[in-house]
Design a protein around this motif. Sequence first.
Motif, PDB file in Angstrom:
ATOM      1  N   THR A  15     -12.235   7.151   2.347  1.00  0.00           N
ATOM      2  CA  THR A  15     -11.674   7.258   3.696  1.00  0.00           C
ATOM      3  C   THR A  15     -10.553   6.247   3.899  1.00  0.00           C
ATOM      4  O   THR A  15      -9.504   6.567   4.472  1.00  0.00           O
ATOM      5  N   ALA A  16     -10.766   5.022   3.430  1.00  0.00           N
ATOM      6  CA  ALA A  16      -9.742   3.980   3.556  1.00  0.00           C
ATOM      7  C   ALA A  16      -8.494   4.358   2.760  1.00  0.00           C
ATOM      8  O   ALA A  16      -7.364   4.149   3.228  1.00  0.00           O
ATOM      9  N   LEU A  17      -8.683   4.920   1.588  1.00  0.00           N
ATOM     10  CA  LEU A  17      -7.545   5.337   0.765  1.00  0.00           C
ATOM     11  C   LEU A  17      -6.750   6.449   1.452  1.00  0.00           C
ATOM     12  O   LEU A  17      -5.518   6.389   1.523  1.00  0.00           O
ATOM     13  N   ALA A  18      -7.452   7.426   2.000  1.00  0.00           N
ATOM     14  CA  ALA A  18      -6.776   8.524   2.703  1.00  0.00           C
ATOM     15  C   ALA A  18      -6.051   8.004   3.946  1.00  0.00           C
ATOM     16  O   ALA A  18      -4.924   8.411   4.239  1.00  0.00           O
ATOM     17  N   GLY A  19      -6.677   7.087   4.668  1.00  0.00           N
ATOM     18  CA  GLY A  19      -6.051   6.503   5.851  1.00  0.00           C
ATOM     19  C   GLY A  19      -4.795   5.726   5.495  1.00  0.00           C
ATOM     20  O   GLY A  19      -3.774   5.820   6.185  1.00  0.00           O
ATOM     21  N   SER A  20      -4.859   4.957   4.423  1.00  0.00           N
ATOM     22  CA  SER A  20      -3.684   4.188   3.982  1.00  0.00           C
ATOM     23  C   SER A  20      -2.542   5.114   3.583  1.00  0.00           C
ATOM     24  O   SER A  20      -1.380   4.846   3.906  1.00  0.00           O
ATOM     25  N   ALA A  21      -2.867   6.200   2.906  1.00  0.00           N
ATOM     26  CA  ALA A  21      -1.832   7.160   2.509  1.00  0.00           C
ATOM     27  C   ALA A  21      -1.175   7.785   3.737  1.00  0.00           C
ATOM     28  O   ALA A  21       0.042   7.953   3.793  1.00  0.00           O
ATOM     29  N   ARG A  22      -1.977   8.096   4.749  1.00  0.00           N
ATOM     30  CA  ARG A  22      -1.446   8.703   5.979  1.00  0.00           C
ATOM     31  C   ARG A  22      -0.551   7.720   6.733  1.00  0.00           C
ATOM     32  O   ARG A  22       0.502   8.093   7.245  1.00  0.00           O
ATOM     33  N   ILE A  23      -0.972   6.465   6.809  1.00  0.00           N
ATOM     34  CA  ILE A  23      -0.171   5.448   7.494  1.00  0.00           C
ATOM     35  C   ILE A  23       1.163   5.267   6.777  1.00  0.00           C
ATOM     36  O   ILE A  23       2.214   5.181   7.414  1.00  0.00           O
ATOM     37  N   THR A  24       1.125   5.238   5.444  1.00  0.00           N
ATOM     38  CA  THR A  24       2.368   5.127   4.668  1.00  0.00           C
ATOM     39  C   THR A  24       3.284   6.310   4.941  1.00  0.00           C
ATOM     40  O   THR A  24       4.495   6.153   5.110  1.00  0.00           O
ATOM     41  N   GLN A  25       2.715   7.494   5.021  1.00  0.00           N
ATOM     42  CA  GLN A  25       3.488   8.704   5.303  1.00  0.00           C
ATOM     43  C   GLN A  25       4.126   8.632   6.689  1.00  0.00           C
ATOM     44  O   GLN A  25       5.303   8.971   6.872  1.00  0.00           O
ATOM     45  N   LEU A  26       3.378   8.161   7.676  1.00  0.00           N
ATOM     46  CA  LEU A  26       3.906   8.037   9.036  1.00  0.00           C
ATOM     47  C   LEU A  26       5.020   6.996   9.110  1.00  0.00           C
ATOM     48  O   LEU A  26       6.012   7.193   9.806  1.00  0.00           O
ATOM     49  N   HIS A  27       4.868   5.890   8.379  1.00  0.00           N
ATOM     50  CA  HIS A  27       5.915   4.861   8.348  1.00  0.00           C
ATOM     51  C   HIS A  27       7.203   5.421   7.751  1.00  0.00           C
ATOM     52  O   HIS A  27       8.289   5.160   8.263  1.00  0.00           O
ATOM     53  N   ALA A  28       7.076   6.186   6.676  1.00  0.00           N
ATOM     54  CA  ALA A  28       8.256   6.769   6.031  1.00  0.00           C
ATOM     55  C   ALA A  28       8.963   7.737   6.985  1.00  0.00           C
ATOM     56  O   ALA A  28      10.193   7.733   7.087  1.00  0.00           O
ATOM     57  N   THR A  29       8.185   8.545   7.690  1.00  0.00           N
ATOM     58  CA  THR A  29       8.765   9.498   8.643  1.00  0.00           C
ATOM     59  C   THR A  29       9.450   8.759   9.786  1.00  0.00           C
ATOM     60  O   THR A  29      10.564   9.116  10.185  1.00  0.00           O
ATOM     61  N   ALA A  30       8.816   7.716  10.290  1.00  0.00           N
ATOM     62  CA  ALA A  30       9.406   6.942  11.383  1.00  0.00           C
ATOM     63  C   ALA A  30      10.711   6.286  10.938  1.00  0.00           C
ATOM     64  O   ALA A  30      11.688   6.250  11.685  1.00  0.00           O
TER      65      ALA A  30
END
Length: 53
Positions: A15-30
């Motif tokens: 879960t932590a790994l998936a959450g970190s990947a999602r946060i990284t994806q959101l940062h890149a989009t932002a």
Amino acid sequence: MRGPASAAVAGILLTALAGSARITQLHATARKHRRADPRAVNAEAKDSSKARR
């Protein structure tokens, strides 16, 4: 240590790994949108200042 405890630890790690990947994806989009936005923000600011008058 096998059994329910290790399964719980593995689930938390996944879960932590998936959450970190999602946060990284959101940062890149932002970051991408921040580069494109200044032109749009400037145009909107000019339009809204005309509307206030």
